[in-house]
Design a protein around this motif. Sequence first.
Motif, PDB file in Angstrom:
ATOM      1  N   GLU A  57       0.864  -1.174   0.000  1.00  0.00           N
ATOM      2  CA  GLU A  57       0.000   0.000   0.000  1.00  0.00           C
ATOM      3  C   GLU A  57       0.903   1.226   0.000  1.00  0.00           C
ATOM      4  O   GLU A  57       1.977   1.211   0.626  1.00  0.00           O
ATOM      5  CB  GLU A  57      -0.921  -0.003   1.225  1.00  0.00           C
ATOM      6  N   PRO A  58       0.528   2.301  -0.695  1.00  0.00           N
ATOM      7  CA  PRO A  58       1.420   3.461  -0.833  1.00  0.00           C
ATOM      8  C   PRO A  58       1.964   3.976   0.498  1.00  0.00           C
ATOM      9  O   PRO A  58       3.156   4.276   0.620  1.00  0.00           O
ATOM     10  CB  PRO A  58       0.530   4.499  -1.523  1.00  0.00           C
ATOM     11  N   ARG A  59       1.109   4.052   1.504  1.00  0.00           N
ATOM     12  CA  ARG A  59       1.558   4.587   2.793  1.00  0.00           C
ATOM     13  C   ARG A  59       2.617   3.685   3.421  1.00  0.00           C
ATOM     14  O   ARG A  59       3.630   4.174   3.950  1.00  0.00           O
ATOM     15  CB  ARG A  59       0.353   4.734   3.727  1.00  0.00           C
ATOM     16  N   ASN A  60       2.411   2.385   3.364  1.00  0.00           N
ATOM     17  CA  ASN A  60       3.350   1.451   3.969  1.00  0.00           C
ATOM     18  C   ASN A  60       4.695   1.444   3.233  1.00  0.00           C
ATOM     19  O   ASN A  60       5.764   1.428   3.855  1.00  0.00           O
ATOM     20  CB  ASN A  60       2.761   0.042   3.969  1.00  0.00           C
ATOM     21  N   ARG A  61       4.631   1.443   1.912  1.00  0.00           N
ATOM     22  CA  ARG A  61       5.867   1.418   1.132  1.00  0.00           C
ATOM     23  C   ARG A  61       6.659   2.705   1.334  1.00  0.00           C
ATOM     24  O   ARG A  61       7.899   2.678   1.441  1.00  0.00           O
ATOM     25  CB  ARG A  61       5.555   1.181  -0.339  1.00  0.00           C
ATOM     26  N   ALA A  62       5.977   3.828   1.378  1.00  0.00           N
ATOM     27  CA  ALA A  62       6.661   5.097   1.610  1.00  0.00           C
ATOM     28  C   ALA A  62       7.313   5.112   2.993  1.00  0.00           C
ATOM     29  O   ALA A  62       8.425   5.627   3.163  1.00  0.00           O
ATOM     30  CB  ALA A  62       5.676   6.252   1.469  1.00  0.00           C
ATOM     31  N   TRP A  63       6.624   4.533   3.967  1.00  0.00           N
ATOM     32  CA  TRP A  63       7.166   4.461   5.339  1.00  0.00           C
ATOM     33  C   TRP A  63       8.467   3.663   5.344  1.00  0.00           C
ATOM     34  O   TRP A  63       9.467   4.069   5.941  1.00  0.00           O
ATOM     35  CB  TRP A  63       6.122   3.805   6.244  1.00  0.00           C
ATOM     36  N   ALA A  64       8.480   2.517   4.672  1.00  0.00           N
ATOM     37  CA  ALA A  64       9.665   1.676   4.649  1.00  0.00           C
ATOM     38  C   ALA A  64      10.812   2.337   3.892  1.00  0.00           C
ATOM     39  O   ALA A  64      11.968   2.316   4.338  1.00  0.00           O
ATOM     40  CB  ALA A  64       9.333   0.326   4.021  1.00  0.00           C
ATOM     41  N   GLU A  65      10.501   2.937   2.754  1.00  0.00           N
ATOM     42  CA  GLU A  65      11.550   3.541   1.939  1.00  0.00           C
ATOM     43  C   GLU A  65      12.157   4.759   2.633  1.00  0.00           C
ATOM     44  O   GLU A  65      13.355   5.028   2.506  1.00  0.00           O
ATOM     45  CB  GLU A  65      10.987   3.889   0.562  1.00  0.00           C
TER      46      GLU A  65
END
Length: 307
Positions: A119-127
């Motif tokens: 999900e965009p929010r999760n991927r952005a958090w990890a990156e």
Amino acid sequence: MTVIVRDVRTGDAEGFARVRRSAVPLMLATAEQLVFDWAHAHPDSHYRPLVAVSEDGTVVGTAQVGIAHEAPEPGIGYANVYVDPAHAGHGAGTLLLRAAEEHLAERGAHTLYSWVMDEPRNRAWAEKRGYAPSRSAYFLRLDLAAVELPPLQEPPAGVELLTAEDFAADPRVLFELDAVTTADEPSDVGAEMDDYAHWLETTWNHPLLDRGLTTVAVVDGVAAAFSAAQTDGLGRYATGMTGTAPAFRGRGLAKLVKNASLHRARAAGCVEAFTGNDAGNEPMLAINKWFGYEIGAVEVRHVRTVA
């Protein structure tokens, strides 16, 4: 909301399972399973489950942290962080990841892997925290109560269908089959299974393993393929692993054992079936599509290299 992170306690098991089910609904998670996993972690894994709790003691986030001790390459760690969607945005995930990374650094990990829901929010958090996307995996679901399963077929000549329970007196042959199929399963991190005693303790005796539904194809007396079944007592069934030994591939044995297991699961009262597939495992994805499984969620493995 104030959040603190600490080591897990036995009393956290139900809350830990609740968070996992909320974050990843297409995965089995029970308190009994978690307590078992915590108690039987291999010492070389340096396994450290963590929880994030709110001021009133409610578990709002979890982390599974450890060293991939079965990987051929040393120094690989994992930190899988999940936060209850109802409590996202309060810093629980950041605190859990920080504690996880500190633990892994102290154990000499130089490469860290973490599964992140796609999900965009999760991927952005990890990156944002230095993790780059790697391979993807699918969570699949089958409505066992409604789907029309492929009809059961008579095994070909020389093939016998048994259950794991039929090997209870000496399950080593199933360990060997599990090891040889796991060895070439698509993954960023390989696994070399060579500890039979640990497999007996943690896989064969695992509370989710349903030996009566786990199905094994025996070809001319040799265990050639299997579909490992897990159940949670709530009408939910999951395929832990379906594999065929290299010498027996191309004969349709994976379909045969999985179909038999699914029919047995429905007869036993299971109403939902789950499984997971690496996005690059086209043969197994084709088999699951043939059964009627549908992709319910996607998870992306992220990796970070540390000094």
